[in-house]
Enzyme design. Structure first.
Site, PDB file in Angstrom:
ATOM      1  CG  ASP A   1      44.937  33.846  34.301  1.00  0.00           C
ATOM      2  OD1 ASP A   1      43.953  34.591  34.323  1.00  0.00           O
ATOM      3  OD2 ASP A   1      45.159  32.977  35.163  1.00  0.00           O
TER       4      ASP A   1
ATOM      5  CD  GLU B   1      54.407  46.936  29.922  1.00  0.00           C
ATOM      6  OE1 GLU B   1      54.182  48.158  29.793  1.00  0.00           O
ATOM      7  OE2 GLU B   1      54.327  46.128  28.986  1.00  0.00           O
TER       8      GLU B   1
ATOM      9  CD  GLU C   1      39.232  31.476  43.074  1.00  0.00           C
ATOM     10  OE1 GLU C   1      38.317  30.793  43.546  1.00  0.00           O
ATOM     11  OE2 GLU C   1      39.980  31.071  42.163  1.00  0.00           O
ATOM     12  NE  ARG C   2      43.681  33.731  42.252  1.00  0.00           N
ATOM     13  CZ  ARG C   2      44.739  33.057  42.676  1.00  0.00           C
ATOM     14  NH1 ARG C   2      45.512  33.552  43.636  1.00  0.00           N
ATOM     15  NH2 ARG C   2      45.046  31.893  42.156  1.00  0.00           N
TER      16      ARG C   2
ATOM     17  CD  GLU D   1      44.795  35.991  39.754  1.00  0.00           C
ATOM     18  OE1 GLU D   1      43.690  36.173  39.210  1.00  0.00           O
ATOM     19  OE2 GLU D   1      45.331  34.871  39.854  1.00  0.00           O
TER      20      GLU D   1
ATOM     21  CD  GLU E   1      42.240  27.847  36.446  1.00  0.00           C
ATOM     22  OE1 GLU E   1      41.401  28.376  37.181  1.00  0.00           O
ATOM     23  OE2 GLU E   1      43.326  28.381  36.144  1.00  0.00           O
TER      24      GLU E   1
END
Ligand code: GCU
Length: 703
Positions: free
Chosen positions: A387, A535, A182-183, A415, A308
């Site tokens: 997150d 960023e 996952e990710r 991610e 979740e």
């Protein structure tokens, strides 16, 4: 006995099908060309001996481990408790460092610490426990020639954080949505493939070496979202976990397991998983006993509950303390810990509802529970309230639970920071988080919180960015994030630029063709500021998200705006940002202690880079930088793309100096980063130009 130093089968990573990362054989050249004395016994001392022996076999050095001791060692690696060292300099150092002599008290070096010195031509590493000797040896490797040049005054080294952990989000069975990892952006899992254990100990052992060499000492081997097959790791498939533990153990790495809170139901056939039910408690106690029978040094459980869609104590009218304490009780007799994640929020929010704020959720849930968790519960808190975004304030939970052991969780897997297709060196970001002082200039840092009192803190955790990719991390330069994570967990005050230097020294310079200086310069020029570059061309001023829903790669400004996930930016024709003030917004600023509760509350005092996280402001609001918000958006997005273009150019220039396979891989990723950065720039600039109607002051092209 003296260890034979020639003719050993070499399993050096440099000769394998995968990249040697920061341990190419040549990184051991200095150590391997000396006479080395290893004194002491134990599993991890054997590891040291094996490392030293291989290096000496390759570079012409000699190794002694046991009598006859007619030695003239230039490097002594000794456990103090092993008794007198047959080397006058080392013995003097040992006596000088012995508690009885210097009055520092027993165990002053701890389970993982060491003393390093160079006196009269002998480099000495002393430790009280085998792990300390291993870390000390890797320190010597890091120093290279400097370990054998001038005198080094004796210095004690101990990790600031006892717990330095990597969480793998690896699935055993390929999941229809999240895949094998996952990710994961680095190929498959090192542990699992298509529903089974991979059983590739050579690669795993190399992984363990890499981790130990940067200081990681704990790992969890499966995804926090525990699906059906993975739930069985606790019971039927425990043997697979034990095999992994076996391979990692010689490098001082303890294995942990993510478990489902519903295990008593899905594995035990009980009608309930209620934490206060006697049958449930008995089930966990028995299951945990069996784990420790197979894996005596098992670290503990990691749990994502009531988050979740994962099962948790709420279904039984219980709270998170009840849930965590249930598992803590089962683990306590064996010395294990439960790592309970604080990532709990309403993922089925109505976007029309302006009163619910996802940023508040972890604090709302957990702060009231402070003091209720058992001693062996560690609450694992994401560094920011939302997150793993490229910019968020530090989570207020970390300043709200003085009576709880807290761990800080960061995300090495990229991610939200370019998915290992973009260069994004996260050392500076993590360093900023760890140095942040939630109580103001005179108070503790986040690193202090993670260290806890008397070393009882939960430490630092990263979601792993590693897979079975030949370069380990997909993007070869993403290896630096893994390395920096380990080093910052060992010493959060290290300078991220210096860590990068170490990584360059270990990884690239030993294998550079010709003059290494341009390679070092290029790596720094590309990586030092790469997080800020990322960023600049993505979501502005701390507002976050604006990514494609689901896979989270690339721009989609309104992708999450009308979804249930609680991640909104509220851009309209007048302005953008989330009002989280107590005066007019969600009141999130109140979750911080002063001075930050006041600083964040005030539009004027709030740091520019977090302005849109805390405030909804007009596009023409003037930042501390003197620019308006809208002009800042345009400027940073144009600048970010230019910086990526410059990275690409720089990388081209070192083509002849680094391994062509690595060069090609990085070049291909930089091309994609450039394409993606242009897409980000154009979508963000166009979106805000259309919303605001304010033209770019410099008349650049906006679509
Ligand atoms: C993010 C991520 C999920 C992950 C979750 C977590 O939401 O997208 O894949 O499961 O974090 O940390 O549990």
């Amino acid at each position: 006995m003296s260890v034979p130093v020639t003719g050993r089968a070499s399993a050096d990573a440099g000769e394998s099908a995968w990249h040697a990362a920061w341990l190419p054989p040549a990184a051991f050249r200095e150590l391997g060309s000396r006479g080395v004395l290893v004194h002491g016994d134990g599993l991890l001392v054997d590891t040291v001996l094996d490392e030293v022996s291989r290096a000496c076999a390759r570079y012409g050095g000699r190794v002694w481990h046991g009598p006859p001791w007619q030695v003239d060692a230039e490097l002594v690696l000794a456990l103090r408790e092993a008794g007198p060292v047959p080397n006058a300099v080392a013995e003097a150092a040992r006596l000088g460092a012995t508690p009885a002599v210097n009055g520092t008290g027993g165990g002053a070096l701890g389970d993982e610490g060491y003393l390093l010195a160079r006196v009269n031509g002998v480099t000495v590493v002393l430790a009280d426990a085998p792990a300390g000797l291993l870390y000390g040896m890797f320190h010597v490797v890091r120093l290279g020639a400097a370990a054998f040049d001038d005198d080094l005054p004796p210095r004690r080294h101990r990790p600031a954080l006892d717990r330095r952990m990597l969480d793998h989000w690896d699935n055993v069975a390929v999941h229809p949505v999240s895949g094998q990892v996952e990710r994961g952006y680095a190929g498959g899992s090192l542990f699992w493939r298509d529903g089974a254990a991979r059983r590739e100990p050579a690669r795993l052992r190399d992984y363990a070496r890499l981790l130990a060499a940067c200081g990681v000492n704990a790992i969890s081997v499966n995804n926090v979202n525990v699906h059906d097959t993975e739930a069985l790791l606790l019971t039927d498939r425990l043997g697979d976990v034990a095999e992994i533990a076996e391979v990692l153990r010689p490098y001082g790495i303890r294995v942990h397991l993510a478990v489902t809170f519903a295990a008593p139901v899905v594995l035990g056939g009980l009608p309930t998983a209620d934490p206060l039910d006697e049958r449930v408690r008995a089930w966990w106690a028995a299951a945990t006993r069996r784990v420790y029978q197979r894996i005596p040094d098992f670290g503990g459980y990691l749990v994502k509950a009531d988050s979740e869609g994962r099962p948790g104590p709420f279904a039984y009218g219980r709270d998170h303390a009840d849930g965590a304490n249930l598992l803590a009780e089962a683990l306590a007799p064996h010395g294990g810990v439960v790592r309970w994640r604080a990532f709990v929020y309403d993922h089925r929010q109505d976007w029309r509802d302006r009163s619910t704020d996802r940023a508040r959720a972890a604090h709302d849930h957990f702060a009231p529970l402070d003091g209720r968790f058992a001693d062996n519960v560690i609450l694992q808190v994401k560094f920011g309230p939302i997150d793993f975004q490229a910019r968020e304030p530090v989570s207020p939970v970390l300043a709200a639970m003085p009576a709880t052991r807290l761990a800080v969780e960061v995300q090495a897997t990229q991610e939200y920071t370019g998915q290992q297709r973009h260069v994004c060196y996260l050392g500076p970001w993590w360093s900023e988080v760890l140095r942040f002082r939630p109580w103001g200039a005179a108070g503790d840092t986040i690193a202090d919180v993670a260290a806890g009192r008397a070393g009882a803190g939960g430490g630092l955790v990263a979601v792993s960015n590693v897979g079975d990719d030949p370069f380990w991390t997909g993007h070869p330069l993403a290896q630096a994030n893994l390395y920096a994570f380990g080093r910052l967990a060992w010493d959060p005050l290290l300078d991220p630029g210096a860590i990068l230097d170490e990584w360059i020294d270990l990884t690239w310079l030993p294998v550079t063709k010709g003059d290494p200086a341009p390679v070092r310069r290029t790596m720094h020029a590309i990586m030092d500021d790469s997080w800020r570059t990322y960023e600049r061309y993505t979501a502005p001023l701390g507002v976050g998200f604006m990514v494609r829903p689901g896979h989270h790669y690339g721009p989609d400004v309104d992708g999450y705006e009308y979804t249930p996930w609680g991640t909104y930016h509220f851009a309209d024709r007048d302005g953008v940002g989330v009002d989280r003030t107590r005066a007019t917004g969600t009141g999130f600023t109140d979750q911080y202690p002063p001075p930050w509760s006041e600083v964040y509350e005030s539009r004027e005092r709030c740091p520019d880079e977090l302005l849109l996280f805390f405030h909804h402001v007009p596009y023409r609001h003037v930042l501390h930088s003197g620019r308006t918000v809208i002009q800042h958006i345009y400027d940073t997005h144009f600048a970010g793309v230019e910086e990526v273009a410059a990275m690409r150019e720089r990388w081209r220039l070192v083509a002849g100096a680094v391994d062509p396979a690595v060069h090609d891989r990085v070049a291909e990723r930089l091309d994609e980063q450039f394409r993606s950065a242009v897409e980000w720039r154009d979508q963000i600039n166009t979106y805000f130009f259309r919303k605001s109607g304010v033209p770019d002051a410099h008349g650049r092209r906006i679509h």
